[in-house]
Each structure stands twice: as structure tokens, then as C-alpha cells.
Design a protein around this motif. Structure first.
Motif, PDB file in Angstrom:
ATOM      1  N   UNK A 319       0.832  -1.202   0.000  1.00 49.99           N
ATOM      2  CA  UNK A 319       0.000   0.000   0.000  1.00 49.99           C
ATOM      3  C   UNK A 319       0.869   1.255   0.000  1.00 49.99           C
ATOM      4  N   UNK A 320       1.897   1.246   0.844  1.00 47.22           N
ATOM      5  CA  UNK A 320       2.752   2.430   0.983  1.00 47.22           C
ATOM      6  C   UNK A 320       3.470   2.761  -0.312  1.00 47.22           C
ATOM      7  N   UNK A 321       4.097   1.760  -0.942  1.00 47.27           N
ATOM      8  CA  UNK A 321       4.840   2.068  -2.169  1.00 47.27           C
ATOM      9  C   UNK A 321       3.894   2.390  -3.315  1.00 47.27           C
ATOM     10  N   UNK A 322       2.676   1.843  -3.292  1.00 54.79           N
ATOM     11  CA  UNK A 322       1.711   2.206  -4.324  1.00 54.79           C
ATOM     12  C   UNK A 322       1.332   3.669  -4.243  1.00 54.79           C
ATOM     13  N   UNK A 323       1.016   4.113  -3.049  1.00 58.52           N
ATOM     14  CA  UNK A 323       0.616   5.506  -2.848  1.00 58.52           C
ATOM     15  C   UNK A 323       1.787   6.457  -3.011  1.00 58.52           C
ATOM     16  N   UNK A 324       2.902   6.137  -2.340  1.00 59.38           N
ATOM     17  CA  UNK A 324       4.057   7.035  -2.367  1.00 59.38           C
ATOM     18  C   UNK A 324       4.740   7.006  -3.728  1.00 59.38           C
ATOM     19  N   UNK A 325       4.827   5.834  -4.345  1.00 62.68           N
ATOM     20  CA  UNK A 325       5.451   5.732  -5.662  1.00 62.68           C
ATOM     21  C   UNK A 325       4.743   6.587  -6.695  1.00 62.68           C
ATOM     22  N   UNK A 326       3.419   6.587  -6.646  1.00 57.85           N
ATOM     23  CA  UNK A 326       2.654   7.423  -7.576  1.00 57.85           C
ATOM     24  C   UNK A 326       2.924   8.905  -7.315  1.00 57.85           C
ATOM     25  N   UNK A 327       3.008   9.275  -6.043  1.00 62.88           N
ATOM     26  CA  UNK A 327       3.289  10.682  -5.733  1.00 62.88           C
ATOM     27  C   UNK A 327       4.694  11.070  -6.174  1.00 62.88           C
ATOM     28  N   UNK A 328       5.660  10.185  -5.935  1.00 64.66           N
ATOM     29  CA  UNK A 328       7.031  10.469  -6.374  1.00 64.66           C
ATOM     30  C   UNK A 328       7.072  10.664  -7.881  1.00 64.66           C
ATOM     31  N   UNK A 329       6.390   9.790  -8.610  1.00 60.28           N
ATOM     32  CA  UNK A 329       6.360   9.902 -10.070  1.00 60.28           C
ATOM     33  C   UNK A 329       5.773  11.242 -10.504  1.00 60.28           C
ATOM     34  N   UNK A 330       4.665  11.620  -9.906  1.00 58.13           N
ATOM     35  CA  UNK A 330       3.992  12.864 -10.292  1.00 58.13           C
ATOM     36  C   UNK A 330       4.828  14.094  -9.931  1.00 58.13           C
ATOM     37  N   UNK A 331       5.344  14.117  -8.704  1.00 61.69           N
ATOM     38  CA  UNK A 331       6.107  15.279  -8.256  1.00 61.69           C
ATOM     39  C   UNK A 331       7.418  15.421  -9.020  1.00 61.69           C
ATOM     40  N   UNK A 332       8.095  14.297  -9.270  1.00 55.69           N
ATOM     41  CA  UNK A 332       9.375  14.367  -9.990  1.00 55.69           C
ATOM     42  C   UNK A 332       9.169  14.927 -11.390  1.00 55.69           C
ATOM     43  N   UNK A 333       8.109  14.492 -12.056  1.00 55.04           N
ATOM     44  CA  UNK A 333       7.831  15.002 -13.404  1.00 55.04           C
ATOM     45  C   UNK A 333       7.463  16.481 -13.349  1.00 55.04           C
ATOM     46  N   UNK A 365      -5.544   0.255  -3.085  1.00 58.75           N
ATOM     47  CA  UNK A 365      -6.885   0.092  -2.513  1.00 58.75           C
ATOM     48  C   UNK A 365      -7.105  -1.342  -2.036  1.00 58.75           C
ATOM     49  N   UNK A 366      -6.678  -2.300  -2.841  1.00 63.79           N
ATOM     50  CA  UNK A 366      -6.827  -3.707  -2.468  1.00 63.79           C
ATOM     51  C   UNK A 366      -6.069  -4.009  -1.180  1.00 63.79           C
ATOM     52  N   UNK A 367      -4.829  -3.526  -1.084  1.00 63.91           N
ATOM     53  CA  UNK A 367      -4.018  -3.869   0.081  1.00 63.91           C
ATOM     54  C   UNK A 367      -4.403  -3.074   1.324  1.00 63.91           C
ATOM     55  N   UNK A 368      -4.966  -1.898   1.164  1.00 69.32           N
ATOM     56  CA  UNK A 368      -5.502  -1.188   2.327  1.00 69.32           C
ATOM     57  C   UNK A 368      -6.666  -1.977   2.913  1.00 69.32           C
ATOM     58  N   UNK A 369      -7.564  -2.444   2.061  1.00 68.30           N
ATOM     59  CA  UNK A 369      -8.688  -3.242   2.538  1.00 68.30           C
ATOM     60  C   UNK A 369      -8.215  -4.557   3.136  1.00 68.30           C
ATOM     61  N   UNK A 370      -7.216  -5.176   2.520  1.00 70.42           N
ATOM     62  CA  UNK A 370      -6.677  -6.437   3.051  1.00 70.42           C
ATOM     63  C   UNK A 370      -6.051  -6.211   4.423  1.00 70.42           C
ATOM     64  N   UNK A 371      -5.345  -5.122   4.588  1.00 70.44           N
ATOM     65  CA  UNK A 371      -4.741  -4.785   5.879  1.00 70.44           C
ATOM     66  C   UNK A 371      -5.824  -4.658   6.950  1.00 70.44           C
ATOM     67  N   UNK A 372      -6.914  -3.999   6.611  1.00 71.12           N
ATOM     68  CA  UNK A 372      -8.023  -3.835   7.549  1.00 71.12           C
ATOM     69  C   UNK A 372      -8.653  -5.181   7.879  1.00 71.12           C
ATOM     70  N   UNK A 373      -8.900  -5.983   6.847  1.00 74.52           N
ATOM     71  CA  UNK A 373      -9.537  -7.287   7.057  1.00 74.52           C
ATOM     72  C   UNK A 373      -8.668  -8.206   7.913  1.00 74.52           C
TER      73      UNK A 373
END
Length: 379
Positions: A319-333, A365-373
Motif C-alpha cells: 500500500x505504501x509504495x503504491x501511494x508514495x510511488x505514484x506521488x514520487x512519479x507525479x512530483x518528480x515530473x 486500494x486492495x491492500x488497504x482493505x486487506x490490511x483492515x480485514x
């Protein structure tokens, strides 16, 4: 807890980083990634010789590492180099065999370690959408073993794989955890139709259609109907690998963006001197360190015996690398401006890979829900 890598791990990381920098630079990688094969036999064999594959497996099955931090070290280096070779398939298939295979099946791991066998996981299906138990492919028992009928989607390097780990239902309804069985199938088995295609971020994948594929009784991996637990174990290693790969790619994107801010000038001064850009970059550095912490936590937990703690740490990292990786990609560009979108700049390719990692083995989203479950399951 001491998170300092052992000398062996540091030496392996240094060897991999040096090889990839000198022999697998961006121009070479770009040529390989968009070639008809989507990978390179030469580099695959040389990386195997360095020990990148052997480090993924414990000594008990012919490797020389196999711990969570061994896997993380290898895949972080692969992420830095945007390597498109089929390491993930080797890891996941090999771990499944090590977990559930008999002596004859475990002997196959030797081919994974020396690179002579390319393996791929054929589990996802066109309508599964990350759900691991949505398996509609069927395995019907007969006098000669098993007949496999169904379809598999987005099989990484599926056109090249000589060994496929195929999930199929031997009992129960689609969605049931019980009744899923695993089979080791030769890549050239009669009845397998492949349609391969280039991936958005380089390399190739394939759609497989299994049309009455006959395999012997020895193809069954583990107990009949008990494949779900083996899949969870094996794909857990894949989650750690993808998280570490993402971290490696983030490090390069961060490094290149910092260098650009130091050298690009407007109004006669480096744009990195502008306070607004400094704040954005500082936020990004904090996010990358948060991702690193999540990867470290997952690498430490994966060797543990507590299933809930292990799986929660893995989902948290993904979950963390999915969210943060997307932000890193967007901000770096955005911090690079228009040049950040150009094909010739490596950053654009790192951004693609960071975004696409989020969609492998379950998105954020999948792994956030899995973490909760999993937390509710433990309560």
C-alpha cells in the motif's frame, strides 16, 4: 533492532549496482525493454552468475540467502536499474516449490538459481481483479493425471517461460479458498495458446489460453485443493520484492530530481533555491523514507511465524509504495517541467514503472482493505 545489512548483502548490492550502472545503463535497458523478446539472455545469465538469483532462495533448496532482507537488497538494486528480466517469476514460483514441492519438484529450483529455467506465475484471470481466490480455470482428474482448461491474464514474460505455475480449481465454487490446486506445467505443453504483448513500462507479458492441457499426476504441487495457502506464501515474497523494487526506483527519481533542481537555472539562479520547490522536495524526501521504513518492516516480518503480522506488514508495504510511488512519479515530473515527460529522459520511464508496480499483485486500494480485514481477523 539492527537493520544494518550483513557484509555479504552489502557486497551483493555493490556488485549488482556496479554491473547495472556499467552494463545495463538506460540506453541498453531501453533497447532490451522494447525489443521483440522484451528481455536479454546475456544479462539474465550474467546477473545469475553474480548471484542475484541464488540470493532469493535458502541454502536448503540450493540458494545462499533467502531471507527477507536478501530479497529486498536484490530487488532494490533491480529497481534502480529498471531491470526487465524475469526475476519476480523466479522468486514466486521458486518459493511455492520450496514451500510445497516434493524432492523431485524442489530439484527444479536449481534451474531457477542458475538462470537456465525461466518461470512465470499463471494465476490472475481476466475477471479476477486481484482477488486471489477468484479462480475459474479448471483441473479435471483423469487416468493420465490432470486436464487443465481455462485462461490466464497478464503472465509476466509468459511467452518465454519454460516453467509455469498454474492455479486451477479442482473443487468448490469460484471464489472459494478451498479447492484451488497448483500445477507445474512446461511452457511448451500441448494445448497452451499464448498471445504476448509489450507492457506499458517495458518488457512483455502474455495472455494464456489452456485448451485441454494434459499434465501428469506429478505436476500437482502440494496437496490437492490446498493451493490457496501456498499462493499466499509465495505471492507474499512477490509483494516484498515489488515494494523493494519500487523503493529502488524512487531513490533514482529522487536523486535525479535533486540534481535537476541544483543545475536548472531561472532568473540566473538554480530553481532549487526557490522556497516553494524546496518545500515540495522536502515533503517528497520524507515520503520516500516512509516507504523505506515500510519495506524494512515487511522484510523483517516475512521470516516470522505469525501469519497475521507477516501478511499485514506485506500489505502495508505494498500500500505504501503504491501511494508514495505514484506521488514520487507525479512530483518528480512536475518539478522537471515539460522535459520530464520526454521519452529520452530516464525519469519518464521510472515514473511509468512506479505507477505500474502499484497494479501488480494488488493495488493500494486492495491492500488497504486487506490490511483492515487481517486486523479484524486477528481481533
Amino acid at each position: 533492532m539492527n537493520f544494518t545489512h550483513t557484509e555479504d548483502r552489502r557486497m551483493l548490492a555493490d556488485s549488482l549496482d556496479r554491473y547495472l550502472a556499467e552494463q545495463y545503463g538506460f540506453v541498453e535497458r531501453d533497447h532490451i525493454a522494447w525489443s521483440e523478446a522484451g528481455c536479454s539472455d546475456k544479462h539474465w545469465n550474467q546477473l545469475a552468475e553474480i548471484g542475484a538469483l541464488g540470493a532469493l532462495f535458502p541454502e536448503s533448496v540450493g540458494g545462499f540467502g533467502g531471507g527477507g532482507f536478501d530479497v529486498a537488497v536484490v530487488f532494490e538494486s533491480l529497481g534502480k536499474g529498471l531491470v526487465v528480466e524475469p526475476f519476480l517469476g523466479a522468486l514466486v514460483v521458486g518459493r511455492a516449490i520450496a514451500q510445497a514441492g516434493n524432492a523431485a519438484q524442489q530439484a527444479l529450483i536449481a534451474g531457477l538459481v542458475d538462470g537456465s529455467t525461466v518461470a512465470a506465475l499463471a494465476h490472475e484471470e481476466p475477471s479476477s481483479h486481484y482477488e486471489p481466490t477468484l479462480v475459474a480455470t479448471r483441473a479435471e482428474k483423469n487416468a493420465n493425471g490432470w486436464m487443465l482448461i481455462g485462461a490466464k491474464a497478464v503472465v509476466q514474460q509468459g511467452q518465454r517461460a519454460g516453467l509455469l505455475l498454474v492455479s486451477a480449481r479442482t473443487a468448490g465454487a469460484v471464489g472459494d479458498a478451498q479447492g484451488i490446486s497448483l500445477f507445474l506445467v512446461p511452457g511448451d505443453a500441448e494445448g497452451i495458446a499464448r498471445r504476448d504483448y509489450p507492457k506499458f513500462d517495458g518488457g512483455r507479458a502474455a495472455e494464456l489460453t489452456l485448451q485441454n492441457v494434459q499434465v501428469g499426476p506429478d505436476a500437482l504441487l502440494g496437496a490437492e485443493g490446498a493451493g490457496a495457502d501456498v499462493l499466499e506464501h509465495a505471492t507474499g515474497w512477490g509483494l516484498l520484492a515489488l515494494a523493494a523494487e519500487s523503493l529502488g526506483a524512487m531513490e533514482v527519481a529522487k536523486r535525479d530530481t535533486l540534481e535537476y533542481l541544483r543545475t536548472r537555472k531561472q532568473f540566473g539562479v538554480p530553481i532549487g533555491s526557490f522556497q516553494a520547490l524546496q518545500h515540495r522536495m522536502a515533503d517528497l524526501l520524507i515520503e520516500v523514507e516512509q516507504a523505506r521504513s515500510a519495506v524494512i518492516n515487511a522484510a523483517a516480518a516475512i521470516d516470522g511465524d505469525d501469519r497475521i503480522a507477516r501478511e499485514r506488514a506485506l500489505s502495508a508495504a505494498k500500500f505504501s509504495v503504491g501511494k508514495i510511488g505514484t506521488r514520487v512519479a507525479e512530483e518528480a515530473i512536475q518539478l522537471h517541467g515539460g522535459i520530464g515527460m520526454t521519452w529520452e529522459l530516464p525519469l519518464a520511464h521510472y515514473a511509468k514503472r512506479l505507477v505500474m508496480i502499484d497494479h501488480q499483485l494488488g493495488d493500494e486500494d486492495f491492500h488497504l482493505q486487506r490490511y483492515i480485514d487481517l486486523g479484524r481477523e486477528a481481533a
